[in-house]
Design a protein around this motif. Sequence first.
Motif, PDB file in Angstrom:
ATOM      1  N   THR A  57       0.692  -1.346  -0.177  1.00 48.71           N
ATOM      2  CA  THR A  57      -0.170   0.060  -0.031  1.00 48.71           C
ATOM      3  C   THR A  57       0.803   1.231   0.157  1.00 48.71           C
ATOM      4  N   SER A  58       2.020   1.174   0.428  1.00 45.69           N
ATOM      5  CA  SER A  58       3.055   2.385   0.463  1.00 45.69           C
ATOM      6  C   SER A  58       3.289   2.834  -1.176  1.00 45.69           C
ATOM      7  N   ALA A  59       3.476   3.977  -1.415  1.00 50.28           N
ATOM      8  CA  ALA A  59       3.839   4.541  -2.486  1.00 50.28           C
ATOM      9  C   ALA A  59       5.291   3.833  -3.206  1.00 50.28           C
ATOM     10  N   ALA A  60       5.272   3.708  -4.354  1.00 49.05           N
ATOM     11  CA  ALA A  60       6.700   3.498  -4.790  1.00 49.05           C
ATOM     12  C   ALA A  60       7.665   4.551  -4.726  1.00 49.05           C
ATOM     13  N   LYS A  61       8.892   3.867  -4.749  1.00 54.68           N
ATOM     14  CA  LYS A  61      10.051   4.755  -4.692  1.00 54.68           C
ATOM     15  C   LYS A  61      10.130   5.532  -6.038  1.00 54.68           C
ATOM     16  N   PRO A  62      10.527   6.745  -6.101  1.00 54.37           N
ATOM     17  CA  PRO A  62      10.606   7.384  -7.170  1.00 54.37           C
ATOM     18  C   PRO A  62      11.973   6.786  -8.110  1.00 54.37           C
ATOM     19  N   ALA A  63      11.811   6.598  -9.362  1.00 64.08           N
ATOM     20  CA  ALA A  63      12.771   5.978 -10.113  1.00 64.08           C
ATOM     21  C   ALA A  63      13.636   6.926 -10.361  1.00 64.08           C
ATOM     22  N   LYS A  64      15.104   6.573 -10.623  1.00 65.39           N
ATOM     23  CA  LYS A  64      16.164   7.636 -10.881  1.00 65.39           C
ATOM     24  C   LYS A  64      15.900   8.016 -11.971  1.00 65.39           C
ATOM     25  N   THR A  65      16.118   9.367 -12.429  1.00 65.21           N
ATOM     26  CA  THR A  65      15.938   9.789 -13.818  1.00 65.21           C
ATOM     27  C   THR A  65      17.340  10.500 -14.104  1.00 65.21           C
ATOM     28  N   THR A  66      17.525  10.477 -15.401  1.00 55.86           N
ATOM     29  CA  THR A  66      18.636  11.222 -16.127  1.00 55.86           C
ATOM     30  C   THR A  66      18.283  11.767 -17.333  1.00 55.86           C
ATOM     31  N   ALA A  67      18.805  12.900 -17.791  1.00 51.85           N
ATOM     32  CA  ALA A  67      18.729  13.637 -19.076  1.00 51.85           C
ATOM     33  C   ALA A  67      19.812  13.838 -19.717  1.00 51.85           C
ATOM     34  N   ASN A  68      20.086  13.086 -20.959  1.00 50.45           N
ATOM     35  CA  ASN A  68      21.201  13.477 -21.829  1.00 50.45           C
ATOM     36  C   ASN A  68      21.257  14.595 -22.685  1.00 50.45           C
ATOM     37  N   THR A  69      20.500  15.158 -22.536  1.00 52.77           N
ATOM     38  CA  THR A  69      19.998  16.596 -23.198  1.00 52.77           C
ATOM     39  C   THR A  69      19.423  17.777 -22.241  1.00 52.77           C
ATOM     40  N   ALA A  70      20.257  18.826 -22.387  1.00 53.69           N
ATOM     41  CA  ALA A  70      19.737  19.966 -21.723  1.00 53.69           C
ATOM     42  C   ALA A  70      18.259  20.265 -21.950  1.00 53.69           C
ATOM     43  N   THR A  71      17.516  20.572 -21.046  1.00 56.50           N
ATOM     44  CA  THR A  71      16.152  20.693 -21.298  1.00 56.50           C
ATOM     45  C   THR A  71      15.661  22.064 -20.402  1.00 56.50           C
ATOM     46  N   LYS A  72      14.762  22.918 -21.228  1.00 55.71           N
ATOM     47  CA  LYS A  72      14.646  23.989 -20.419  1.00 55.71           C
ATOM     48  C   LYS A  72      13.324  23.851 -19.786  1.00 55.71           C
ATOM     49  N   THR A  73      13.202  24.226 -18.500  1.00 57.14           N
ATOM     50  CA  THR A  73      12.087  24.121 -17.565  1.00 57.14           C
ATOM     51  C   THR A  73      11.334  25.109 -17.289  1.00 57.14           C
ATOM     52  N   ALA A  74      10.084  25.166 -17.475  1.00 59.63           N
ATOM     53  CA  ALA A  74       9.049  26.299 -17.309  1.00 59.63           C
ATOM     54  C   ALA A  74       7.944  25.636 -16.712  1.00 59.63           C
ATOM     55  N   ALA A  75       7.283  26.828 -16.002  1.00 57.17           N
ATOM     56  CA  ALA A  75       6.031  26.326 -15.157  1.00 57.17           C
ATOM     57  C   ALA A  75       4.864  26.386 -16.275  1.00 57.17           C
ATOM     58  N   PRO A  76       4.347  25.295 -16.477  1.00 54.69           N
ATOM     59  CA  PRO A  76       3.481  25.260 -17.510  1.00 54.69           C
ATOM     60  C   PRO A  76       2.070  26.192 -17.038  1.00 54.69           C
ATOM     61  N   SER A  77       1.394  26.625 -18.012  1.00 55.23           N
ATOM     62  CA  SER A  77       0.295  27.698 -17.698  1.00 55.23           C
ATOM     63  C   SER A  77      -0.846  26.839 -17.388  1.00 55.23           C
ATOM     64  N   ARG A  78      -0.875  25.408 -17.587  1.00 52.90           N
ATOM     65  CA  ARG A  78      -2.026  24.792 -17.182  1.00 52.90           C
ATOM     66  C   ARG A  78      -1.456  23.243 -17.253  1.00 52.90           C
ATOM     67  N   ARG A  79      -2.159  22.454 -16.658  1.00 54.12           N
ATOM     68  CA  ARG A  79      -2.173  21.039 -16.353  1.00 54.12           C
ATOM     69  C   ARG A  79      -2.054  20.420 -17.729  1.00 54.12           C
ATOM     70  N   PRO A  80      -1.113  19.575 -18.142  1.00 53.87           N
ATOM     71  CA  PRO A  80      -1.148  19.027 -19.536  1.00 53.87           C
ATOM     72  C   PRO A  80      -2.125  17.732 -19.419  1.00 53.87           C
ATOM     73  N   ARG A  81      -2.742  17.714 -20.941  1.00 55.08           N
ATOM     74  CA  ARG A  81      -3.569  16.500 -20.928  1.00 55.08           C
ATOM     75  C   ARG A  81      -2.834  15.308 -20.788  1.00 55.08           C
ATOM     76  N   VAL A  82      -3.819  14.091 -20.222  1.00 59.49           N
ATOM     77  CA  VAL A  82      -3.154  12.972 -20.094  1.00 59.49           C
ATOM     78  C   VAL A  82      -3.863  11.990 -20.909  1.00 59.49           C
ATOM     79  N   ALA A  83      -2.880  11.282 -21.780  1.00 56.17           N
ATOM     80  CA  ALA A  83      -3.479  10.174 -22.448  1.00 56.17           C
ATOM     81  C   ALA A  83      -3.053   8.851 -22.162  1.00 56.17           C
ATOM     82  N   LEU A  84      -3.724   7.830 -22.446  1.00 56.95           N
ATOM     83  CA  LEU A  84      -3.533   6.491 -22.081  1.00 56.95           C
ATOM     84  C   LEU A  84      -3.560   5.565 -23.224  1.00 56.95           C
ATOM     85  N   VAL A  85      -2.423   4.921 -23.503  1.00 59.64           N
ATOM     86  CA  VAL A  85      -2.477   4.085 -24.992  1.00 59.64           C
ATOM     87  C   VAL A  85      -2.157   2.834 -24.507  1.00 59.64           C
ATOM     88  N   LEU A  86      -3.119   2.063 -25.262  1.00 56.92           N
ATOM     89  CA  LEU A  86      -3.165   0.502 -24.581  1.00 56.92           C
ATOM     90  C   LEU A  86      -3.105  -0.250 -25.785  1.00 56.92           C
TER      91      LEU A  86
END
Length: 421
Positions: free
Chosen positions: A15-44
């Motif tokens: 029931t406990s939340a899973a540990k956050p997975a380690k993330t890495t980025a191999n390319t510089a990414t500019k971060t900006a606060a989004p104006s609104r929540r992005p849409r969420v799509a589930l592909v099956l």
Amino acid sequence: MRKEPEQTPPSGRKTSAAKPAKTTANTATKTAAPSRRPRVALVLQGGGALGAYQAGVYQALHEHDLTPDWVIGTSIGAINAALIAGNPRETRIARLREFWDTVAHPDLFDLRQVPDTLRPLATRLTTLDTFLRGAPGFFRPRPFNAFAAGLPVPPEEASFYSTAELQETLSRLVDFDYLNGASGIRMTVSAVKVTCGTLVNFDSLARPIGPEHVMASGALPPGFAPVRVDGELYWDGGLYSNTPLEVVLNDEPRTNLLCMMVDLWHADGPEPRTLEEVQTREKDVTFASRSQRHIDAYLQQYRLRRAAHALYKRLPRELLTQEDRQMMAELGADTTIHIVRLAYAGRDWNMASKDVNFARGSVQWRWEQGYQDGLRGIALGQGCPFSESDTGIVVHDLPSGETHVAPSRAARMAKATERSS
């Protein structure tokens, strides 16, 4: 290559939340606060009995209030999509449970009580029973089947099994009025037109969706007969593309999007040595995700859109018409798609018929695996806030937890050349 776990009996849920997975980025990414929540799509994807994994992934999203805005599915993915999109939030998990409990076969033995060496045999015997008697609420063998004897039959009966029970199950478990109403989640299912091989996407935004559209998406020959929709016969969309990611990438207008993509088949695998290993490998290769090809095509279009915008900004204002401004606004080049890929890790003892393995223990195990991987995907998303990227697509892979900006085809070829030199 990572070691793939064999199937084991389902364990008690953590029931406990899973540990956050380690993330890495191999390319510089500019971060900006989004104006609104992005849409969420589930592909099956399509994958028969493996689809229980998708149900577990959705349960994790559901429990964390991450209801998708859009569900896209093919074959069994279309059935799961209908169960999700065609029910109010408070009944979705119950409807998914009811469907998978209905189609599951009782195990010949309790897999938790038998030695490891007997589990594959017990599962194979249960799978054989599915071939002989079908899956309740889903499909049944056609009695006195002329098609099986090589004789001509009506097109809607050209198969070994009848899916009449699936139509009854969908009508009972899916509220199609809700799905097509203002409160329903957008749903898209894919099917192939039998007479010309064209892939058709049935989208609830464009037309009312009924049981026949879902059944058409899952009509895999020669097991299942084609389904007639508006006078045309349709087969399983997985014959053309088993991972309907291109539906998401081609959607207009373009907006920031978080795409949870659930893969049921393995594109990578060992060299086969036996008949069953060859059949297993052939099925994996046939139905595995072609997502990288779709990502490559999207990136090419994305770069062209950005180039067009750059040229547009250099034009004198007096040369621009209202139509020009509207066209460039619709073209859109400043959106980012984050794709979280969750891969079913079970090898099912390398069974070629793993997608027909509806044994109850296997169904429960896949659901649990999907649930745990869904928790990890959510943890990854929480540890890596939505960001915009000049490349247009950022891919997050599970179970490794690796995050990377999607490379172009040229970049991957250059990398491969560098490795070989």
